[in-house]
Design an enzyme around this catalytic site. Structure first.
Site: not given
Lengths: 306, 306
Positions: A109, B105-107
């Site tokens: 992020d 969550g940008k998983r």
């Protein structure tokens, strides 16, 4: 502020490997699950309880011969917050046994949000003046797609708390090339990413020559390992893909420098599911994991100059 | 299996915005923290309890005018497992109020591990035959650096459970161009990523023309929004960067199609910290958030054809 603590542990144990704690529920022996389900039912809490017992057994079986563990956060998150509590307990237990803990979360992020991830995983959280540790791993895997804004907050934590990060460069999966192998000018995306990692880590180089910003580069691409090792002498490598994903010890030899340093090789299923593949009784899962970890260590050490 | 549920809610409310629930402890009013600290001390549990109260107040204040919320997982993880429990409770509470929940969550990972993330966030976890929901959001943000192996498991869950994903294309931060703007042949990395998203989502196109695989593309790059909107008519956009990050309503107009659809614009601090910037009494934090959310809605709707 670099990977010196990890290098030292690897040297002491003469073992450049890490055991991936990826505890899917189906990997846990029935007798452990039975006991947990009796207490909590076939629920997230029940499965999480079983995973913790399984993990502790694995850690007890390997902590004196393996320098590090790498819990993969996905397998804890799939059990909800109860699973994340077990992740937290697993990190604490591993650290109490002296293990170096690499949180495999591939977090990414920017700015304030990345500072929050940094506090969560390798730094400290400040609560109205009180500094507390959230998960407290020693290192974190990271995805660098967002550039410096996503990495600098982590480098600060690495410097302040003596931690490290591994940024995805060339991953071990089949489709990794869809983006990572594309050419930007004359360089592939994973080389460009590796170069950025050198830049991000340049203020953190330790006595061994390695900085706190390492890369993830898969054992399944042996040529790229050799190429990256030569081009980027300050990048410590986390090498997944050994064992279950198909790579052999000779495939990963190129990841190491002339002193047998500079890389740590992960195996997850190959170790924690050894009791299944070896046909051992399920109550011997820990002994099977230990035997498998020793075999992996010996195979790899025989190919390098550690 | 696409973003139809979200499109419908946006249409009904005539509001293409999402409130980012990024509750740093310092954003929470003192009177809420005081009560939680009295119960649990200045601890992770105390801070987490305060965050939950704060979130519920925000949700109560906006659920009838805003279609969606976007909790950012980093701010919950920084409070340890206690924070992740509050994330879980926040998702449940938001859904009970009818809100569409985008888990930010940008998983990213591959294969079995990505299946675990998929189960955790938008699918179901199977525990020895019992299917249970871990966190249960409606959509998840994702990083596509690892290629198809990291996306396909999510697309399966989108189809099976009627969910969506947003893959990072051109992010809102200053350093996003370090990698994302580099040229691969004649295309920038973010265009290549967007093209892959079209491919990944092509089996999931809904009645509105949008598929279940959207992209994150920052409001801080208005020209890229226009360009991506024209080139990729099937990609739904999640647009961060409005408000605190500097973008205005006219900057984001290009993200929408001729029917005023195809994008949802996020503001986090601009809404949840409105009580600070407006100088309101801290006990009016929820009313301030509502007023700010209405202002944002009106500003954006005035620039588009919804």
């Amino acid at each position: 502020m670099s990977f010196e603590r990890l290098v030292k542990k690897i040297d002491e144990m003469r073992n450049p490997t890490v055991v991936g704690l990826d505890p899917k529920v189906e990997y846990v022996p029935e007798y452990i699950k039975k006991e947990s389900y009796e207490k909590y039912g076939k629920t997230l809490a029940g499965a999480a309880d079983a995973v913790l017992t399984f993990n502790k057994g694995l850690i007890d079986a390997i902590y004196d011969i393996v320098p590090a563990v790498k819990p993969q956060l996905a397998y804890y998150e799939m059990l909800g917050w109860e699973g994340v509590k077990v992740y937290s307990d697993t990190v604490k237990y591993a650290k109490s046994k002296g293990l170096y803990v690499i949180a495999d979360g591939k977090r990414n992020d920017i700015g304030e949000t990345m500072k929050a991830y940094s506090a969560a995983h390798i730094g400290k959280t400040v609560i109205d003046g009180e500094e507390v540790e959230a998960f407290g791993a020693d290192a974190l895997t990271v995805n660098g797609y967002l550039g410096s804004d996503g990495i600098n907050p982590l480098v600060e934590a690495c410097e302040k708390y003596d931690r490290g990060i591994f940024v995805l460069a060339k991953t071990s999966n089949k489709s990794s090339g869809e983006l990572q192998d594309l050419l930007i000018g004359e360089e592939k995306v994973y080389e460009v990413m590796s170069k950025m990692c050198v830049e991000w880590g340049k203020s953190t180089i330790g006595a061994s020559g390695y900085g706190a910003v390492g890369v993830v580069t898969g054992a399944t691409y042996p040529e790229q390992l050799v190429e990256l090792r030569e081009k980027f002498p300050s990048l410590f490598f986390l090498v997944p893909g050994y064992g279950a994903q198909g790579a052999k010890a000779k495939d990963i030899a190129g990841a190491f420098d002339k002193n047998g340093r500079g890389a740590i090789v992960n195996s997850s299923r190959g170790i924690i599911c050894a009791w299944k593949s070896s046909g051992a009784d399920e109550k011997e899962y820990a002994e099977s994991a230990r035997a498998s970890a020793i075999k992996m260590r010996d195979e790899i050490v025989s190919e390098i100059n550690l």
